[in-house]
Design an enzyme around this catalytic site. Structure first.
Site, PDB file in Angstrom:
ATOM      1  N   ASN A   7       0.875  -1.174   0.000  1.00 52.59           N
ATOM      2  CA  ASN A   7       0.000   0.000   0.000  1.00 52.59           C
ATOM      3  C   ASN A   7       0.909   1.219   0.000  1.00 52.59           C
ATOM      4  O   ASN A   7       1.615   1.475   0.982  1.00 52.59           O
ATOM      5  CB  ASN A   7      -0.914  -0.006   1.240  1.00 52.59           C
ATOM      6  CG  ASN A   7      -1.822   1.223   1.293  1.00 52.59           C
ATOM      7  OD1 ASN A   7      -1.418   2.316   0.913  1.00 52.59           O
ATOM      8  ND2 ASN A   7      -3.037   1.032   1.768  1.00 52.59           N
ATOM      9  N   GLU A  34      -3.959   1.841  -2.863  1.00 56.53           N
ATOM     10  CA  GLU A  34      -4.008   3.292  -2.625  1.00 56.53           C
ATOM     11  C   GLU A  34      -3.084   4.052  -3.575  1.00 56.53           C
ATOM     12  O   GLU A  34      -2.296   4.887  -3.150  1.00 56.53           O
ATOM     13  CB  GLU A  34      -3.696   3.634  -1.162  1.00 56.53           C
ATOM     14  CG  GLU A  34      -4.850   3.321  -0.229  1.00 56.53           C
ATOM     15  CD  GLU A  34      -4.868   4.218   1.004  1.00 56.53           C
ATOM     16  OE1 GLU A  34      -5.412   5.340   0.895  1.00 56.53           O
ATOM     17  OE2 GLU A  34      -4.369   3.797   2.051  1.00 56.53           O
ATOM     18  N   ASP A 146      -4.079  -4.850   1.105  1.00 51.43           N
ATOM     19  CA  ASP A 146      -4.339  -4.253   2.417  1.00 51.43           C
ATOM     20  C   ASP A 146      -5.738  -4.680   2.843  1.00 51.43           C
ATOM     21  O   ASP A 146      -6.719  -4.161   2.320  1.00 51.43           O
ATOM     22  CB  ASP A 146      -4.222  -2.728   2.312  1.00 51.43           C
ATOM     23  CG  ASP A 146      -4.522  -2.030   3.628  1.00 51.43           C
ATOM     24  OD1 ASP A 146      -4.862  -2.715   4.614  1.00 51.43           O
ATOM     25  OD2 ASP A 146      -4.426  -0.785   3.654  1.00 51.43           O
ATOM     26  N   ASN A 148      -6.907  -4.424   5.920  1.00 51.99           N
ATOM     27  CA  ASN A 148      -7.389  -3.643   7.069  1.00 51.99           C
ATOM     28  C   ASN A 148      -7.955  -4.555   8.162  1.00 51.99           C
ATOM     29  O   ASN A 148      -8.906  -4.189   8.865  1.00 51.99           O
ATOM     30  CB  ASN A 148      -8.410  -2.588   6.624  1.00 51.99           C
ATOM     31  CG  ASN A 148      -7.753  -1.284   6.194  1.00 51.99           C
ATOM     32  OD1 ASN A 148      -6.879  -0.770   6.880  1.00 51.99           O
ATOM     33  ND2 ASN A 148      -8.152  -0.774   5.035  1.00 51.99           N
ATOM     34  N   ASP A 217      -1.461  -6.166   5.970  1.00 53.65           N
ATOM     35  CA  ASP A 217      -1.198  -6.411   4.539  1.00 53.65           C
ATOM     36  C   ASP A 217      -0.873  -7.897   4.394  1.00 53.65           C
ATOM     37  O   ASP A 217       0.128  -8.377   4.929  1.00 53.65           O
ATOM     38  CB  ASP A 217      -0.045  -5.532   4.069  1.00 53.65           C
ATOM     39  CG  ASP A 217      -0.369  -4.055   4.228  1.00 53.65           C
ATOM     40  OD1 ASP A 217      -1.018  -3.496   3.330  1.00 53.65           O
ATOM     41  OD2 ASP A 217      -0.011  -3.483   5.288  1.00 53.65           O
ATOM     42  N   ASP A 249       2.943   4.791   4.819  1.00 57.53           N
ATOM     43  CA  ASP A 249       2.787   4.282   6.190  1.00 57.53           C
ATOM     44  C   ASP A 249       2.727   2.745   6.210  1.00 57.53           C
ATOM     45  O   ASP A 249       2.671   2.158   7.289  1.00 57.53           O
ATOM     46  CB  ASP A 249       1.584   4.905   6.908  1.00 57.53           C
ATOM     47  CG  ASP A 249       0.318   4.944   6.081  1.00 57.53           C
ATOM     48  OD1 ASP A 249       0.352   4.623   4.876  1.00 57.53           O
ATOM     49  OD2 ASP A 249      -0.730   5.304   6.653  1.00 57.53           O
ATOM     50  N   HIS A 250       2.779   2.117   5.041  1.00 61.70           N
ATOM     51  CA  HIS A 250       2.852   0.658   4.935  1.00 61.70           C
ATOM     52  C   HIS A 250       4.216   0.259   4.370  1.00 61.70           C
ATOM     53  O   HIS A 250       4.779   0.981   3.540  1.00 61.70           O
ATOM     54  CB  HIS A 250       1.796   0.115   3.976  1.00 61.70           C
ATOM     55  CG  HIS A 250       0.389   0.323   4.409  1.00 61.70           C
ATOM     56  ND1 HIS A 250      -0.418  -0.698   4.842  1.00 61.70           N
ATOM     57  CD2 HIS A 250      -0.367   1.456   4.469  1.00 61.70           C
ATOM     58  CE1 HIS A 250      -1.618  -0.226   5.142  1.00 61.70           C
ATOM     59  NE2 HIS A 250      -1.613   1.080   4.921  1.00 61.70           N
TER      60      HIS A 250
END
Length: 260
Positions: A7, A34, A146, A148, A217, A249-250
DNA sequence: ATGGTGGCCCGGCCA
């Protein structure tokens, strides 16, 4: 064969960072989430210059998923059946080297009392139906992205800190469990059975440096592929600053398979 | 501590 999910939190902001990483790590199939790009804005030329074919599904501002492959890319399918059940450009599939690859960005859910949480569970149920409609667990199938969802408490830096929140709730984990029951394996756990290896850290509060992360992930593989999985790792280095550019941030999740 | 950071794109929304 190296299969990666990442991501990137805007491919517009991260293109050079991603292509630099590709040059070092040499993925054969790279699934992105994303991208936050329209299909027209997606930089397919930059990947073609590196020898990769691409398929992208994005509406321009939110979400956006891609498959980038140097081992072939056939029969791309974007979304489920309608814009409504896709909830905004969250899945794309294609066949790469005989593997049906799915790059997914599961809705965040926001909070357990939110309509977005209900939508997250519906999206996961739709994914299960979609897989049932389009493939079988005896075929080589990869569903990566991802999710989540932190599959278990060892995938969260502090389970108590997440009590009552999304990503760890029983209904989310059950929805993921239905995908595993269908015939997918979360292969990362084979190599890291004790957990505590994360793929996402909040930008805020110095979470990365404190080790405050989650593993959300995932690389889910059917048995024909899972049995050929040689290693699975998170590239934490890519969560750090690289070449002066800011990281996502991933971090990428990297899986190596013994396949041609 | 309803903060903090980062990306969308310029006023909030989203993660």
């Amino acid at each position: 064969m190296r299969l990666v999910t990442w991501n990137v939190n805007s491919l517009t902001a991260r293109l050079e960072y991603v292509t630099d990483w590709m040059g070092t790590e040499q993925p054969d199939i790279l699934c992105l989430q994303e991208t936050k790009q329209s299909d027209a804005a997606f930089p397919d030329g930059a990947f073609a210059a590196l020898g990769y074919e691409t398929a992208h599904h994005g509406d321009g501002r939110w979400n956006g998923v891609a498959i980038i492959s140097r081992v072939g890319l056939e029969d791309p399918v974007a979304g489920f059946s309608t814009e409504e059940d896709d909830q905004g450009t969250r899945i794309i599939a294609a066949t790469c080297a005989g593997i049906r690859v799915h790059s997914v960005y599961v809705p965040n859910g926001r909070s357990v009392d939110s309509e977005h949480y209900t939508g997250k569970l519906a999206w996961l149920a739709r994914l299960a139906t979609y897989l049932d409609e389009t493939c079988t667990p005896s075929d080589p199938v990869a569903v990566v992205g991802d999710f989540n969802i932190a599959p278990s408490d060892v995938d969260v830096w502090d389970p108590e800190a997440f009590a009552g929140m999304t990503h760890v709730s029983e209904p989310e984990r059950a929805a993921l469990g239905r995908l595993l029951e269908w015939g997918l394996d979360d292969v990362f756990t084979r190599f890291h059975p004790d957990g505590e290896v994360f793929s996402w850290w909040d930008y805020r509060m110095g979470a990365f440096h404190k080790g405050h992360g989650m593993r959300i992930d995932l690389v889910l593989l059917t048995d024909p592929l899972a049995d050929r999985c040689r290693s699975a790792a998170v590239d934490r280095e890519a969560r750090k600053n690289r070449a002066g550019n800011k990281p996502s941030d991933h971090a990428p999740v990297v899986v190596d398979l013994d396949v041609d």
